[in-house]
Design a protein around this motif. Structure first.
Motif, mmCIF file in Angstrom:
data_model
loop_
_atom_site.group_PDB
_atom_site.id
_atom_site.type_symbol
_atom_site.label_atom_id
_atom_site.label_comp_id
_atom_site.label_asym_id
_atom_site.label_seq_id
_atom_site.Cartn_x
_atom_site.Cartn_y
_atom_site.Cartn_z
ATOM 1 N N PHE A 1 1.018 -1.323 -0.148
ATOM 2 C CA PHE A 1 0.006 -0.099 -0.124
ATOM 3 C C PHE A 1 0.961 1.302 -0.038
ATOM 4 O O PHE A 1 1.641 1.250 0.918
ATOM 5 C CB PHE A 1 -1.005 0.011 1.225
ATOM 6 N N HIS A 2 0.473 2.457 -0.757
ATOM 7 C CA HIS A 2 1.170 3.481 -0.729
ATOM 8 C C HIS A 2 0.267 4.424 0.276
ATOM 9 O O HIS A 2 -0.662 4.991 0.004
ATOM 10 C CB HIS A 2 0.975 4.290 -2.031
ATOM 11 N N SER A 3 0.917 4.633 1.546
ATOM 12 C CA SER A 3 0.175 4.900 2.639
ATOM 13 C C SER A 3 0.053 6.500 2.628
ATOM 14 O O SER A 3 -0.821 7.070 3.060
ATOM 15 C CB SER A 3 0.818 4.458 3.799
ATOM 16 N N SER B 1 -0.475 8.613 7.217
ATOM 17 C CA SER B 1 0.443 7.546 7.602
ATOM 18 C C SER B 1 -0.776 6.595 8.739
ATOM 19 O O SER B 1 -0.911 5.510 9.003
ATOM 20 C CB SER B 1 1.488 7.563 8.462
ATOM 21 N N ALA B 2 -1.114 7.722 9.500
ATOM 22 C CA ALA B 2 -2.004 7.187 10.540
ATOM 23 C C ALA B 2 -3.037 6.407 10.027
ATOM 24 O O ALA B 2 -3.823 5.606 10.376
ATOM 25 C CB ALA B 2 -2.414 8.373 11.734
ATOM 26 N N GLY B 3 -3.847 7.107 9.204
ATOM 27 C CA GLY B 3 -5.279 6.841 8.518
ATOM 28 C C GLY B 3 -4.739 5.497 7.702
ATOM 29 O O GLY B 3 -5.792 4.663 7.801
ATOM 30 N N SER B 4 -3.924 5.359 6.930
ATOM 31 C CA SER B 4 -3.485 4.117 6.502
ATOM 32 C C SER B 4 -3.324 2.981 7.391
ATOM 33 O O SER B 4 -3.877 1.910 6.985
ATOM 34 C CB SER B 4 -2.242 4.361 5.420
ATOM 35 N N MET B 5 -2.484 3.213 8.261
ATOM 36 C CA MET B 5 -2.329 2.077 9.149
ATOM 37 C C MET B 5 -3.658 1.630 9.887
ATOM 38 O O MET B 5 -4.024 0.224 9.672
ATOM 39 C CB MET B 5 -1.392 2.524 10.374
#
Length: 227
Positions: free
Chosen positions: A46-48, A55-59
């Motif tokens: 995934f390209h976070s 970064s927080a949202g993607s995690m």
């Protein structure tokens, strides 16, 4: 073992995609993604995105949607001159955020966002040479006037994303492996990649290729530690 790999910066992602020319690109709310099979392991990349917010949202998204056994963040960082060397791979065991400014009271917000990564599940000796240590993160390239302070607080390098990734993973009790290659060096006098984005892009490409090539051995070290 269900593994998710998060890649942050655009230059890092652009260094990864050509390594898998047959992968079918898809999209999730934060960017592109694709699934591959690497040495019989199913892995989702995934390209976070850049910075703490993406970064927080993607995690949280990949944890909620995929419930992976392991999350890996591969990327670059700026290393402190005379502390690490260009090309070193840092195995991150602690992170903190250094761009928090609190002026209204005495809340210790900086300590609130410190994360100690539990790596007891990672088999030693490690499959490749690494520098294990602390990374400081901010939504900023590293200001040279911050270098002395960050070194005094135990950091050996800085980036934009590791602290956010580690904090959200920790809140979810998710297993996280962060491997960051030192793409450039920064001192109190300045940074070698500043005003030289081409240098960073080229070094990021080399680092990402190295980290992806080494990924199967890191996953094997995780599997062996579970046996």
């Amino acid at each position: 073992m269900k593994t998710v790999v998060l890649i942050s910066a655009i230059a890092e992602w652009n260094g990864v995609k050509p390594l898998f020319p047959d992968a079918r690109l898809q999209h999730f709310p934060f960017g592109e993604c694709f699934d591959i099979v690497l040495q019989d392991e199913h892995i989702s990349f995934f390209h976070s995105g850049w910075g703490k917010i993406a970064s927080a949202g993607s995690m949280q998204y990949v944890i909620d949607r995929y419930a992976p056994d392991l999350i890996v963040n591969l990327g670059t960082c700026g290393g402190f001159e005379n502390v690490v060397n260009r090309g070193d791979i840092i195995l991150v065991d602690k992170t903190y955020v250094y761009d928090i400014v609190e002026l209204m009271g005495d809340l210790d917000i900086v300590s609130y966002y410190v994360s100690d990564l539990d790596l007891s599940w990672l088999l030693e000796p490690y499959p490749f040479p690494v520098r294990r240590g602390t990374i400081a993160s901010a939504d900023s390239d590293l200001p040279p006037d911050k270098v002395s302070l960050l070194k005094s607080q135990g950091a050996i390098a800085a980036d934009w994303e590791s602290a956010a990734l580690a904090w959200v993973a920790g809140r979810n009790r998710a297993r996280l492996l962060i491997l960051r290659g030192v793409s450039d060096l920064v001192s109190e006098k300045g940074g070698e990649a500043y005003s030289n984005i081409e240098m960073f892009n080229e070094r990021a490409k080399v680092i990402m290729q190295q980290l992806v090539e080494q990924l199967p051995e890191w996953l094997n070290a995780v599997r062996l530690s579970r046996d």
